[in-house]
Design an enzyme around this catalytic site. Structure first.
Site, mmCIF file in Angstrom:
data_model
loop_
_atom_site.group_PDB
_atom_site.id
_atom_site.type_symbol
_atom_site.label_atom_id
_atom_site.label_comp_id
_atom_site.label_asym_id
_atom_site.label_seq_id
_atom_site.Cartn_x
_atom_site.Cartn_y
_atom_site.Cartn_z
ATOM 1 N N GLU A 46 3.570 1.451 11.605
ATOM 2 C CA GLU A 46 2.613 2.353 12.611
ATOM 3 C C GLU A 46 3.075 3.048 13.668
ATOM 4 O O GLU A 46 2.808 3.939 14.278
ATOM 5 C CB GLU A 46 1.315 1.440 12.998
ATOM 6 N N ARG B 96 14.241 -7.020 13.800
ATOM 7 C CA ARG B 96 14.976 -6.865 12.623
ATOM 8 C C ARG B 96 14.282 -5.805 11.613
ATOM 9 O O ARG B 96 13.028 -5.923 11.418
ATOM 10 C CB ARG B 96 15.264 -8.099 11.506
ATOM 11 N N ILE C 285 0.929 -1.214 0.049
ATOM 12 C CA ILE C 285 -0.069 0.028 -0.029
ATOM 13 C C ILE C 285 0.865 1.127 -0.048
ATOM 14 O O ILE C 285 0.487 2.303 0.458
ATOM 15 C CB ILE C 285 -0.869 0.021 1.172
ATOM 16 N N ALA D 297 4.643 -6.537 7.266
ATOM 17 C CA ALA D 297 5.765 -6.814 6.912
ATOM 18 C C ALA D 297 6.545 -8.227 7.365
ATOM 19 O O ALA D 297 6.923 -8.968 6.686
ATOM 20 C CB ALA D 297 6.631 -5.934 7.407
#
Ligand code: FAD
Ligand code: SF4
Lengths: 734, 318
Positions: free
Chosen positions: A696, A619, A472, A516
């Site tokens: 976020e 990470r 996105i 992710a």
């Protein structure tokens, strides 16, 4: 593959491709305009016609009559979808109000018709000719006025509305230092660049939606449920998305009405929700009223902490879980949190970037600043004193998987030059500016979710990854490519990544900053399966084979991936599923925001002069795109602190400032130098990637750092966001 | 957007004539305001007369030392013009405080003067608005009125005039040059160009049907320090909450005009007269007769504070 024990050393640890800054592999396509967005799929649906949504003119009531004659007779009109001709529709499980309203109207701008015409202009003009008589009903639009009627909502996303530990009231009553304040945050609009848009086409009973959606599999399910057709008949394609921030987690009116319209006119239809319709037609982040009570000893060590939140939504809606972080962030034996949900007939509230924390921290981290001042403790030191290495509601038996809040505060303070801050407000002057510094902690939960992928090697030795994961604007293409490259020992440019198609394995999707870590872990699982297949084909033991330079190696022998793949190529598919590590360990991401503002001595204009932060999120898969995520989110934090607010007209029940001229978000001139430091961290309990979310985290606390800096600059403590000039002037006068 | 016919006028006279003879005709210049309003059907012209090719895009010195600015001079070009920057710096500064670079490249001098209000209720055709639909009521007065005007307002309408450029022109005592449908030229002092809402908030300018703006003429330059200060909700690309255009003379005198607070670009002589008494006195004079709502009463304080800031700046310079 199941992830139920902490990760050991694995191929990702080699860090040849993962963890290195990379340009986004989709970057060139995006900036040259060659990445096709949903509304531009002329290639896939060349004969599409245009739909324009008619939104309700009232907030609550019924449609008494609809007269379509003039619109139907207008030039180019091919059809009009309304509740009367759409057939029986189900309702998705994720949208609160029906996406096609009528005869009942649930909120202002709720779609009540779609006018379809041969051109965009004809559709838009004809839509103005749809005559609707409404029978309005009284509604509730004022959160503050209704807040006493708030009720305890059911669990949301598996977390309860209320929590308790120890004896909050008792602890608070006997605390040496008490903070007890109310804060308010307004409704926010996602304001992403690409509006909600869909091109829909039917082939017999099969529906394809080229759409802009963060969660492909959810979307398929919701389309099927709403249209009453089998999931297998629905295909969603969403390879490029121009921003979402949570507004595209769900099926919305563009997709449903494009599907209904395409059915009615028997050819593809495209629909975009117009910019001025978005704030009232789609979802928004709900306004909150928050009360925070903190009881501490005279050194600022917290013994009791309580956070209550009131927010509103349509009947059947959900609360803004703004007390979430207060359950986990600071120590204190006696605790309580509570959420109360008020019925409002405003448009639908729902997730926006870091739902819960983004506005919860606007309150909590200002309360912490107030506590620091009350105790005479430096605000950085106060937060360090109240650090806790376990879930403070559950106790030491639920430790954090990794938690580097203190490291973030220390490193961030150091880089920012925090030691130059004057504790007493209003002391620093630079020309016409009063200058102040503020700090706030950043906290955002780390969520993991099942995620699958398919990965193959072709005859040229190229690695291909397919998953329904979405990008996105975050950089998913790139980190998925990096993961595949690392796992198979090829350079990034040898990897082809295909995303956002429901024909691909179901991923975790993009939301809640879980995308992710979860989606790359899914690629990891599939890649492990492919490595085994390749090793087997080479005749090497799977656990000893090395993947380097496009070769599979064992002892002194090696074979190329291309040769092993053969003419047909070699594919594997798997998904990553999770055990209970996220139950046994609290998992979250942390950071510290620092901000310097200037406040005009006369006009009270606020300018952010510097921002800096240090963040620990496991990470960091691609430091370049991770930094972009963090600075973008910090920018949104500045917006929340200083300007963003959907203004409610409590007579008509709608958001008045519903376009980008009136709903102001920060522009370039508002955003100064932003410094981002990632603290080294590997979280072996999060996934084999040892990563956590970072999309976020950057918004969480950023606005509070701005608010605290304003206080430090001026001595004015505002608790009603956004902190605009009118409020600062009023507070000054008082 | 309703279907419309379009013509490209070849002369100013022809444009004015056509505009007067076709019912519902409008001029289109940069289109940055008109097209937005047409898309929302707030404006529904049946015929557009394109005035972009009439040669009205020149800036010339006048015989008596002033400056004549063609109605089609783009805001970008006007702000960058050497004599404007030298002699009418307040105008250049006001222009650059408005909109964005892209918009200013399209926006014209005439169009900017005639841009319509940013009242959010005016922009939503489902809401009552006397300006958009006479007699339908005013949505803003009891609603969200934070950005709206406090001076020159009426019981029918409290919309603000949103232009920055026009505030500087008002300060400079510009005159609006026009040509009527009958081919007659006229010069309208800018003070009389914009109308107050009264009972007819839909009537916004002194232009007669078909009358076209040909240029704006500035009188001789006013010496002194030219400043334009715009206060808004973000650092750029937003309309003014309050703006002040001022020229401070060497003798301590000054003249002022105000944006963001008036139903039209606001200027009162009494404010200039009070210049030597300082910001508070100027604000008091300028704000005489102000009528505020609960949402926009802060503008009174903000006017005084913005003036105070300008005075502080002048003192620092002196
Ligand atoms: C997002 C946004 C932000 C903005 N921010 C600002 C701001 O901060 N400050 C500011 O001052 N402005 C701002 N503007 C407004 C902008 O300055 C105006 O839209 C612009 O100046 C209008 O000029 P135009 O040539 O495009 O006019 P048009 O849109 O072409 O015309 C506007 C009106 O003028 C009439 N007209 C045009 N030329 C003539 C003529 N020669 N004779 C008679 N009538 C004529 C037209 O018929 C129409 O009614 C903003 C606009 C937008 C869209
Ligand atoms: S203030 Fe004027 S423009 Fe705004 S709603 Fe009222 S009448 Fe319309």
């Amino acid at each position: 593959m199941k992830f139920d024990t902490p990760a050991g050393i694995n191929p990702i640890d080699k860090g040849r491709v993962v963890g290195i800054p990379h340009d986004r592999i989709d970057g060139a396509a995006k900036v040259t305009g060659s990445a096709p967005y949903a509304y531009e799929r002329h290639d896939a649906a060349p004969n599409a016609v245009y739909g324009w949504i008619v939104g309700s003119a009232i907030a609550k009531g019924r449609i008494a009559a609809m007269d379509l004659r003039a619109a139907e007779a207008a030039p180019g009109v091919l059809g009009i979808v309304t509740h009367a001709n759409a057939g029986k529709l189900g309702k998705g499980s994720m949208n609160t109000a029906p996406l096609l309203g009528g005869p009942q109207v649930d909120h202002y701008e709720q779609a009540v018709a779609l006018v379809i015409a041969d051109t965009f202009e004809n559709a838009r003009d004809a839509a103005k000719l749809v005559r609707i008589d409404y029978t309005p009903e009284d509604g509730k639009y004022d959160l503050a006025a209704e807040s006493l009627k708030g009720v305890m909502p059911p669990d949301s996303f598996g977390t309860p509305a209320d929590t308790k530990a120890g004896d909050f009231e008792g602890g608070f009553a006997k605390a040496a230092v008490k903070i007890d304040q109310r804060y308010t945050t307004p409704d926010h609009s996602h304001a992403m660049m690409e509006p909600h848009a869909t091109t829909a086409a039917w082939n017999g009973d099969r529906l394809t939606l080229w759409t802009s959606n963060q969660m492909i599999a959810w979307g398929v399910g919701e389309v099927a449920r709403t249209l009453g057709i089998a999931k297998e008949k629905v295909r969603l394609v969403s390879p490029y998305i121009g921003g979402g921030f949570g507004s595209k987690l769900f099926l919305r009116a563009d997709a449903l009405l494009a599907a209904l319209g395409a059915k009615q006119v028997g050819r593809p239809v495209k629909v975009a929700i117009a910019r001025h319709q978005i704030p009232n037609n789609t979802t928004h982040r709900p306004a909150t009223i928050q009360r925070i009570r903190i009881g501490a000893d005279k050194d600022g060590v917290i013994d009791a902490i309580g956070h209550e939140v009131w927010s509103g939504d349509l009947p059947g809606g959900s609360p803004e879980t703004a007390a979430q972080q207060t359950r986990l962030l600071y120590r204190g034996a006696n605790r309580m949190t509570a959420h109360r949900l008020v019925t409002l007939n405003l448009p639908e509230g729902n997730a926006m970037r870091a739902p819960g924390e983004a506005v919860g921290l606007l309150a909590l981290e200002v309360a912490m600043d107030e506590l620091a001042e009350a105790c005479g403790v430096d605000p950085v030191e106060l937060r360090i004193r109240n650090d806790v290495q376990y879930d403070p509601e559950a106790g030491p038996q639920r430790p954090y998987s990794s938690r580097k809040l203190v490291e973030c505060l220390r490193a961030g303070a150091d880089r920012f030059g925090w030691d130059k801050r004057k504790a007493k407000p209003g002391q620093v002057r630079d020309g016409r500016w009063l200058v102040g510094m503020g700090v706030a902690a950043a906290f955002r939960n780390n969520l993991v979710g099942k995620s699958g992928a398919r990965i193959g090697v072709d005859a040229q030795g190229k690695v291909i990854v397919e998953t329904d994961m979405t990008d996105i604007g975050t950089g998913s293409y790139t980190i998925i490519g990096q993961t595949a490259a690392e796992m198979l020992g090829v350079p990034l440019d040898q990897v082809i990544v295909r995303l956002g198609d429901s024909r691909f394995p179901v991923s975790a999707g993009s939301g809640g900053q879980w995308g992710a870590n979860s989606s790359t872990a899914g690629v990891y699982a599939a890649a492990m399966a492919l490595r085994a297949k390749l090793a087997e084909k080479a005749g090497y033991p799977a656990d000893k084979a090395q993947f380097d330079d496009g070769l599979v190696k064992f002892d002194n022998k090696s074979q190329t991936l291309a040769a092993l793949a053969g003419r047909e190529g070699l594919w594997a598919e798997d998904s990553m599923e999770y055990g209970d590590l996220d139950k046994r360990y609290a998992q979250a991401t942390f950071g510290a925001h620092f901000c310097e503002v200037g406040v005009d001595i006369d006009t009270a204009e606020v300018r952010v002069r510097r921002m800096g932060g240090a963040f620990a999120a496991g990470r960091i898969l691609n430091p370049k795109s991770a930094r972009s995520q963090v600075i973008g989110a910090m920018t949104m934090g500045v917006g929340a602190a200083l300007m963003e607010s959907l203004e409610v007209d409590t007579r008509f029940g709608f958001f008045v400032n519903h376009d980008m001229a009136e709903y102001v978000v920060p522009v370039h001139a508002d955003i100064p130098q932003q410094d981002v430091l990632f603290i080294d961290e590997l979280d072996d309990k999060s996934s084999p990637m040892k990563a956590k979310g970072v999309g976020e985290l950057g918004i969480c606390g950023a606005g509070a750092a701005v608010a605290n800096a304003i206080y430090n600059a001026t001595g004015i403590r505002l608790r009603d966001y956004p902190l605009t000039i009118d409020k600062l002037l009023k507070a000054q006068a008082a | 957007m309703k279907a419309f016919t379009y013509e490209r006028a070849s002369t100013v006279e022809a444009a004015a004539k056509a505009a007067a003879s076709v019912q519902g005709a409008r001029f289109i210049a940069g289109g940055t305001n008109l097209l937005d309003l047409m898309k929302l059907q707030i404006e529904t012209p049946t015929h557009l007369i394109d005035v972009n090719h009439l040669g009205l895009d020149r800036i010339e010195k006048t015989a008596n030392g002033g400056l004549k600015i063609g109605a089609l001079v783009r805001n970008t070009d006007l702000a960058a013009d050497k004599s404007v920057r030298q002699d009418y710096a307040v105008l250049s500064r006001a222009l650059l405080a408005g909109a964005s670079g892209q918009l200013r490249n399209k926006a014209t001098t005439g169009g900017n003067l005639l841009q319509r209000t940013r009242c959010p209720y005016f922009y939503d055709t489902r809401m009552p608005c006397n300006k958009r639909k006479a007699g339908s009521g005013c949505g803003a007065m009891q609603g969200m009125s934070r950005s709206l005007a406090i001076l020159g307002v009426s019981d029918a309408c409290i919309a603000q005039h949103p232009s920055d450029m026009a505030v500087a022109m008002r300060l400079l005592d510009a005159q609006v040059d026009t040509m009527g449908a009958d081919g007659a030229a006229r010069a309208i002092p800018i003070a009389d160009f914009h109308l107050l809402p009264g009972d007819t908030p839909h009537r916004e300018s002194a232009l007669k049907p078909g009358e076209i703006i040909t240029s704006v003429t500035l009188p001789k330059p006013v010496g002194g320090a030219h400043v334009y200060r715009k206060v808004r909700d973000r650092a750029s690309y937003a309309f003014a909450l309050v703006s002040v255009a001022a020229v401070f003379g060497k003798d301590g005198g000054a003249r002022f005009a105000f944006g963001g607070i008036g139903a039209k670009p606001w200027r009162v002589e009494a404010a200039d007269d009070a210049a030597k008494s300082g910001a508070k006195a100027v604000a008091e004079a300028a704000l005489a007769g102000a009528r505020t709502t609960h949402h926009n009463d802060f503008k009174k304080t903000l006017v005084e504070r913005t003036l105070a800031s300008l005075y502080r700046q002048q003192e620092a310079r002196a």
